[in-house]
Design a protein around this motif. Structure first.
Motif, PDB file in Angstrom:
ATOM      1  N   VAL A  26      60.151 -43.523  26.397  1.00 62.24           N
ATOM      2  CA  VAL A  26      58.781 -43.764  26.795  1.00 62.24           C
ATOM      3  C   VAL A  26      58.604 -45.418  26.537  1.00 62.24           C
ATOM      4  O   VAL A  26      57.709 -45.677  26.947  1.00 62.24           O
ATOM      5  N   ALA A  27      59.610 -45.948  25.826  1.00 62.66           N
ATOM      6  CA  ALA A  27      59.423 -47.338  25.638  1.00 62.66           C
ATOM      7  C   ALA A  27      60.815 -47.848  25.419  1.00 62.66           C
ATOM      8  O   ALA A  27      61.474 -47.160  24.616  1.00 62.66           O
ATOM      9  N   SER A  28      61.109 -49.119  25.719  1.00 64.27           N
ATOM     10  CA  SER A  28      62.194 -49.747  25.103  1.00 64.27           C
ATOM     11  C   SER A  28      62.009 -51.512  25.204  1.00 64.27           C
ATOM     12  O   SER A  28      60.861 -51.849  25.811  1.00 64.27           O
ATOM     13  N   GLY A  29      62.553 -52.172  24.549  1.00 64.32           N
ATOM     14  CA  GLY A  29      62.372 -53.616  24.405  1.00 64.32           C
ATOM     15  C   GLY A  29      63.471 -54.482  23.675  1.00 64.32           C
ATOM     16  O   GLY A  29      64.581 -53.713  23.272  1.00 64.32           O
ATOM     17  N   HIS A  30      62.980 -55.795  23.197  1.00 60.48           N
ATOM     18  CA  HIS A  30      63.943 -56.189  22.411  1.00 60.48           C
ATOM     19  C   HIS A  30      63.294 -57.049  21.306  1.00 60.48           C
ATOM     20  O   HIS A  30      61.810 -56.761  20.985  1.00 60.48           O
ATOM     21  N   ASP A  31      63.987 -57.974  20.379  1.00 59.05           N
ATOM     22  CA  ASP A  31      63.481 -58.399  19.122  1.00 59.05           C
ATOM     23  C   ASP A  31      62.829 -57.577  18.340  1.00 59.05           C
ATOM     24  O   ASP A  31      61.762 -57.905  17.650  1.00 59.05           O
ATOM     25  N   TYR A  32      63.565 -56.484  18.150  1.00 56.31           N
ATOM     26  CA  TYR A  32      62.863 -55.275  17.199  1.00 56.31           C
ATOM     27  C   TYR A  32      63.121 -55.867  15.788  1.00 56.31           C
ATOM     28  O   TYR A  32      64.087 -56.624  15.312  1.00 56.31           O
ATOM     29  N   PHE A  33      62.172 -55.680  14.756  1.00 60.19           N
ATOM     30  CA  PHE A  33      62.308 -56.034  13.478  1.00 60.19           C
ATOM     31  C   PHE A  33      61.821 -54.818  12.513  1.00 60.19           C
ATOM     32  O   PHE A  33      60.750 -54.237  13.176  1.00 60.19           O
ATOM     33  N   ILE A  34      61.905 -54.843  11.479  1.00 62.14           N
ATOM     34  CA  ILE A  34      61.598 -53.933  10.223  1.00 62.14           C
ATOM     35  C   ILE A  34      60.588 -54.687   9.496  1.00 62.14           C
ATOM     36  O   ILE A  34      60.948 -55.597   8.777  1.00 62.14           O
ATOM     37  N   VAL A  35      59.305 -54.064   9.379  1.00 64.97           N
ATOM     38  CA  VAL A  35      58.251 -54.743   8.321  1.00 64.97           C
ATOM     39  C   VAL A  35      58.822 -53.961   7.098  1.00 64.97           C
ATOM     40  O   VAL A  35      58.804 -53.170   6.771  1.00 64.97           O
ATOM     41  N   PRO A  36      58.834 -54.909   6.103  1.00 62.22           N
ATOM     42  CA  PRO A  36      59.260 -54.361   4.596  1.00 62.22           C
ATOM     43  C   PRO A  36      58.180 -53.867   4.027  1.00 62.22           C
ATOM     44  O   PRO A  36      56.977 -54.109   4.298  1.00 62.22           O
ATOM     45  N   GLU A  37      58.288 -52.913   3.277  1.00 60.44           N
ATOM     46  CA  GLU A  37      57.094 -52.031   2.465  1.00 60.44           C
ATOM     47  C   GLU A  37      56.732 -52.997   1.326  1.00 60.44           C
ATOM     48  O   GLU A  37      57.525 -53.799   0.953  1.00 60.44           O
ATOM     49  N   HIS A  38      55.365 -52.987   1.498  1.00 60.74           N
ATOM     50  CA  HIS A  38      54.787 -53.751   0.404  1.00 60.74           C
ATOM     51  C   HIS A  38      54.661 -52.958  -0.557  1.00 60.74           C
ATOM     52  O   HIS A  38      54.204 -51.858  -0.930  1.00 60.74           O
ATOM     53  N   LYS A  39      54.790 -53.546  -2.104  1.00 59.84           N
ATOM     54  CA  LYS A  39      54.629 -52.830  -3.217  1.00 59.84           C
ATOM     55  C   LYS A  39      53.069 -52.649  -3.498  1.00 59.84           C
ATOM     56  O   LYS A  39      52.179 -53.488  -3.263  1.00 59.84           O
ATOM     57  N   ARG A  40      52.891 -51.656  -4.100  1.00 61.91           N
ATOM     58  CA  ARG A  40      51.422 -51.146  -4.318  1.00 61.91           C
ATOM     59  C   ARG A  40      51.177 -52.019  -5.387  1.00 61.91           C
ATOM     60  O   ARG A  40      51.766 -52.452  -6.382  1.00 61.91           O
TER      61      ARG A  40
END
Length: 104
Positions: free
Chosen positions: A84-98
């Motif tokens: 349903v979608a594809s692309g480039h420049d994929y990145f993972i958003v780091p989890e923020h500590k509570r």
């Protein structure tokens, strides 16, 4: 006249029962996965279950840290997966500590 009416009914009837246009991006899951792994070096990054009206589907995100590409699949219980979608420049958003986490 009768011939035109029957021809028109046949054409419109076929159009009404045809699969949606996005179904052209669908194939058996094992074929789609093999292509993503071999051609794009993508691996499964995350997935989740989406409950639908008629059936549940799995939403999958495949990505490559080497090339930065990603692909979003919708996998059906029938074994069919649709891109349903594809692309480039994929990145993972780091989890923020509570804020209340004592470990932070």
């Amino acid at each position: 006249m009768f011939k035109r009416l029957i021809s028109s009914a046949l054409v419109f009837g076929m159009a009404a029962i045809a699969p949606p246009a996005r179904a052209q991006n669908c194939a058996p899951r094992e074929i789609v996965v093999e292509r993503l792994e071999r051609q794009f070096n993508e691996t499964l990054s995350s997935a989740g279950l989406q409950s639908g009206r008629s059936q549940d589907v799995i939403i999958e995100i495949w990505s490559s840290s080497q090339s930065g590409t990603f692909t979003v699949l919708v996998s059906h219980p029938t074994g069919l997966s649709c891109m349903v979608a594809s692309g480039h420049d994929y990145f993972i958003v780091p989890e923020h500590k509570r804020r209340n986490d004592p470990a932070s």
